[in-house]
Design a protein around this motif. Structure first.
Motif, PDB file in Angstrom:
ATOM      1  N   GLY A  58      -5.843  14.632  22.425  1.00  0.00           N
ATOM      2  CA  GLY A  58      -5.461  14.878  21.412  1.00  0.00           C
ATOM      3  C   GLY A  58      -5.074  13.580  20.541  1.00  0.00           C
ATOM      4  N   GLN A  59      -3.307  13.177  21.542  1.00  0.00           N
ATOM      5  CA  GLN A  59      -2.721  13.168  20.563  1.00  0.00           C
ATOM      6  C   GLN A  59      -2.800  10.817  20.653  1.00  0.00           C
ATOM      7  OE1 GLN A  59       0.574  13.927  19.383  1.00  0.00           O
ATOM      8  NE2 GLN A  59       1.295  12.619  18.868  1.00  0.00           N
ATOM      9  N   ASP A  60      -3.651  10.978  21.769  1.00  0.00           N
ATOM     10  CA  ASP A  60      -4.072   9.609  22.376  1.00  0.00           C
ATOM     11  C   ASP A  60      -5.032   9.016  20.817  1.00  0.00           C
ATOM     12  OD1 ASP A  60      -3.787   7.437  23.865  1.00  0.00           O
ATOM     13  OD2 ASP A  60      -6.495   7.627  24.259  1.00  0.00           O
ATOM     14  N   GLY A  61      -6.490   9.715  21.153  1.00  0.00           N
ATOM     15  CA  GLY A  61      -6.690   9.148  19.475  1.00  0.00           C
ATOM     16  C   GLY A  61      -5.712   9.616  18.543  1.00  0.00           C
ATOM     17  N   MET A  62      -5.648  10.515  18.419  1.00  0.00           N
ATOM     18  CA  MET A  62      -4.959  10.232  16.154  1.00  0.00           C
ATOM     19  C   MET A  62      -3.815   8.996  16.783  1.00  0.00           C
ATOM     20  SD  MET A  62      -3.746  13.978  15.471  1.00  0.00           S
ATOM     21  CE  MET A  62      -2.801  14.474  16.936  1.00  0.00           C
ATOM     22  N   ALA A  63      -3.444   8.582  17.854  1.00  0.00           N
ATOM     23  CA  ALA A  63      -2.211   7.421  17.699  1.00  0.00           C
ATOM     24  C   ALA A  63      -3.261   6.432  17.228  1.00  0.00           C
ATOM     25  CB  ALA A  63      -1.154   7.327  18.687  1.00  0.00           C
ATOM     26  N   LYS A  64      -4.039   6.108  17.750  1.00  0.00           N
ATOM     27  CA  LYS A  64      -4.929   4.839  17.820  1.00  0.00           C
ATOM     28  C   LYS A  64      -5.974   4.873  16.498  1.00  0.00           C
ATOM     29  CE  LYS A  64      -5.466   3.797  22.514  1.00  0.00           C
ATOM     30  NZ  LYS A  64      -4.526   4.444  23.301  1.00  0.00           N
ATOM     31  N   ALA A  65      -5.906   6.447  16.193  1.00  0.00           N
ATOM     32  CA  ALA A  65      -6.731   6.188  14.377  1.00  0.00           C
ATOM     33  C   ALA A  65      -5.715   6.202  13.274  1.00  0.00           C
ATOM     34  CB  ALA A  65      -7.141   7.052  14.111  1.00  0.00           C
ATOM     35  N   PHE A  66      -4.014   6.246  13.898  1.00  0.00           N
ATOM     36  CA  PHE A  66      -3.135   6.082  12.835  1.00  0.00           C
ATOM     37  C   PHE A  66      -2.939   4.426  12.754  1.00  0.00           C
ATOM     38  CE2 PHE A  66      -0.521   9.578  13.645  1.00  0.00           C
ATOM     39  CZ  PHE A  66      -1.679  10.335  12.724  1.00  0.00           C
ATOM     40  N   VAL A  67      -3.136   3.479  13.849  1.00  0.00           N
ATOM     41  CA  VAL A  67      -2.823   2.141  14.133  1.00  0.00           C
ATOM     42  C   VAL A  67      -4.053   1.457  13.070  1.00  0.00           C
ATOM     43  CG1 VAL A  67      -2.949   0.491  15.077  1.00  0.00           C
ATOM     44  CG2 VAL A  67      -0.890   1.995  15.819  1.00  0.00           C
TER      45      VAL A  67
END
Length: 460
Positions: A145-154
């Motif tokens: 899940g962290q990978d998706g969130m980090a990319k959403a932040f960017v």
């Protein structure tokens, strides 16, 4: 009138299985027209384009049997040293990856994820959340899940943009999000989760001071961890969710729903997710198998508006080029063996185990920390959020003096938007310790706190 899913999902602790959503007649939700998401995008996302070579892998999702694949740099699977494998589950069942399935597991796959897994995820999501805008929704497998969130932040954040976060907040988001230089609007929690009255006040203040005079400084999104919140263990109530979603519509921001602990809610009725309330297409939801199947497999998935999920997909094309095919095939085969109902039975067993460990942690806290700490009973998750009223800052106490007595908790500073400031809180995890170990740990913690109080008194 249409068939709909009742607002809450029932988990009867006396049943052996997680009961499915109860069906009743409800009015169809009022859906607005498609949203223009371009106004939420960062400069990075606006200029990002899909990889024109990697896009061709979409043709592998349902390839014809006679296709001659000359388009990509796929290695020859026959040269891989792994042939087949059998994995034994704890109940004695076996998952066998034959030679063909192993070849699929070791090869590049579609960017959006292993096609059979996406089908299971779609069925699971519709069963549990019944998203009102499902026809406009897309799902994408991520590396946890962290990978998706980090990319959403960017995708969403430019320097100076405003972001709403709970206080306290999951510390893991700050590594990526803070590097993008947003302005935080932290909103305190209580026993029902983020306080909607304080959120409204913060939004009104932002609008009067910033929003109407600096149009370039947008309020982009709210991050929330609504179920078994890390670190507080709070389950956001249905009333709060509805109030907060209404504010998102009124003030025009997105909601990033990080629900890794969704299945670890200890109450019998699950409140509706933000995704299930999303009549306007404002929610990006992040799920993960890390807490229920395996943390090491690194399989998560994002669900949300097709336009936004496509932008995350473009970022994946430029970085990891897709999640681990082997991990995705293993999860798929688990679903194939268990079915959705078998998976739901499994997650109920996981939930029940963590609830017992929560209860053991509370018993140890009552025994050893009464009068030294304050806490709320966690409604879910893996953590007990402790306040030490007589200690100004827990960081030095835990990291310098607690470790010398072989105990380590997380200081509360890291769960705030101002980690440089003193913080009286600390987080204890009960996820992997036995009841007798928790009792011993809190006995030592009580000694550390008493020593700290005495040290502070001597300094004065």
């Amino acid at each position: 009138m249409v068939l709909g899913v009742e607002n809450k999902i029932k988990l009867d602790v006396n049943d052996t299985a997680l009961s499915l959503p109860r069906i009743r007649l409800v009015s169809a939700p009022l859906l607005r027209g498609r949203m223009d998401y371009s106004r939420f995008l960062s400069t990075n996302a606006k200029t990002r384009k899909p990889s024109w070579i990697t896009q061709l892998r979409s043709y592998l999702a349902n390839p014809s049997s006679d296709i001659l694949w000359l388009a990509g740099g796929h290695p020859d699977a026959s040269l891989f040293p792994f042939k087949e494998t059998t994995i034994t589950l704890k109940n004695g069942q076996e998952i066998h990856l034959n030679q063909d399935l192993m070849a699929t597991s070791l090869q590049y796959g579609p960017i959006e994820g292993h096609t059979p897994l996406l089908k299971y995820l779609a069925d699971l999501t519709q069963k549990l959340h019944s998203p009102p805008r499902w026809s406009e929704t897309r799902q994408l497998v991520t590396v946890g899940g962290q990978d998706g969130m980090a990319k959403a932040f960017v995708m969403l954040t430019d320097p100076g943009d405003y972001v709403v976060v709970p206080e306290p907040c999951y510390a893991g988001i700050f590594s990526e999000l803070t590097s993008l230089n947003p302005h935080y609007l932290p909103v305190e929690e209580d026993e029902e989760g983020m306080r909607s009255d304080l959120l409204r006040s913060a939004l009104a203040r932002w609008k009067s001071e910033i929003g109407e005079t600096h149009s370039e400084k947008r309020l982009k999104f709210m991050y929330t961890n609504p179920s078994g919140s890390n670190p507080s263990g709070t389950n956001m109530s249905e009333k709060r969710r509805r109030e907060i979603y209404a504010l998102a519509c009124e003030y025009d921001f997105l909601i990033l729903e990080d629900d890794a602990y969704y299945f670890l809610q200890f109450q019998d009725d699950f409140p509706p997710s933000f995704l299930s309330l999303d009549t306007e297409g404002r929610v990006l939801r992040f799920d993960s198998f890390s807490k229920t199947v395996s943390a090491g497999l690194r399989v998560g998935y994002v669900t949300g508006p097709e336009f936004l999920v496509e932008k995350i997909s473009q970022h994946i094309m430029a970085t990891v080029m897709g999640g681990s095919s082997l991990s995705q095939v293993l999860v798929t085969e688990l679903f194939h063996m268990w079915g959705l109902e078998g998976f739901l039975r499994h997650v109920k067993e996981v939930r029940d185990m963590y609830r017992r460990r929560r209860d053991a942690a509370l018993s140890a806290a009552e025994k050893h920390l009464t009068g030294l700490c304050e806490w709320r009973k966690p409604g879910g998750g893996m953590f007990l959020w402790l306040k030490v009223p007589k200690v100004k800052d827990t960081q030095a106490m835990l990291l310098e003096r607690g470790t010398k007595k072989s105990i380590l908790l997380v200081p509360g500073n890291g769960f705030t938007t101002r980690p440089e400031l003193p913080c009286q809180y600390m987080r204890a995890s009960y996820s992997t310790v036995l009841p007798e170990e928790m009792d011993k740990a809190f006995q030592i913690l009580a000694e550390v706190i008493r020593d700290e109080i005495q040290l502070n008194n001597e300094v004065k």
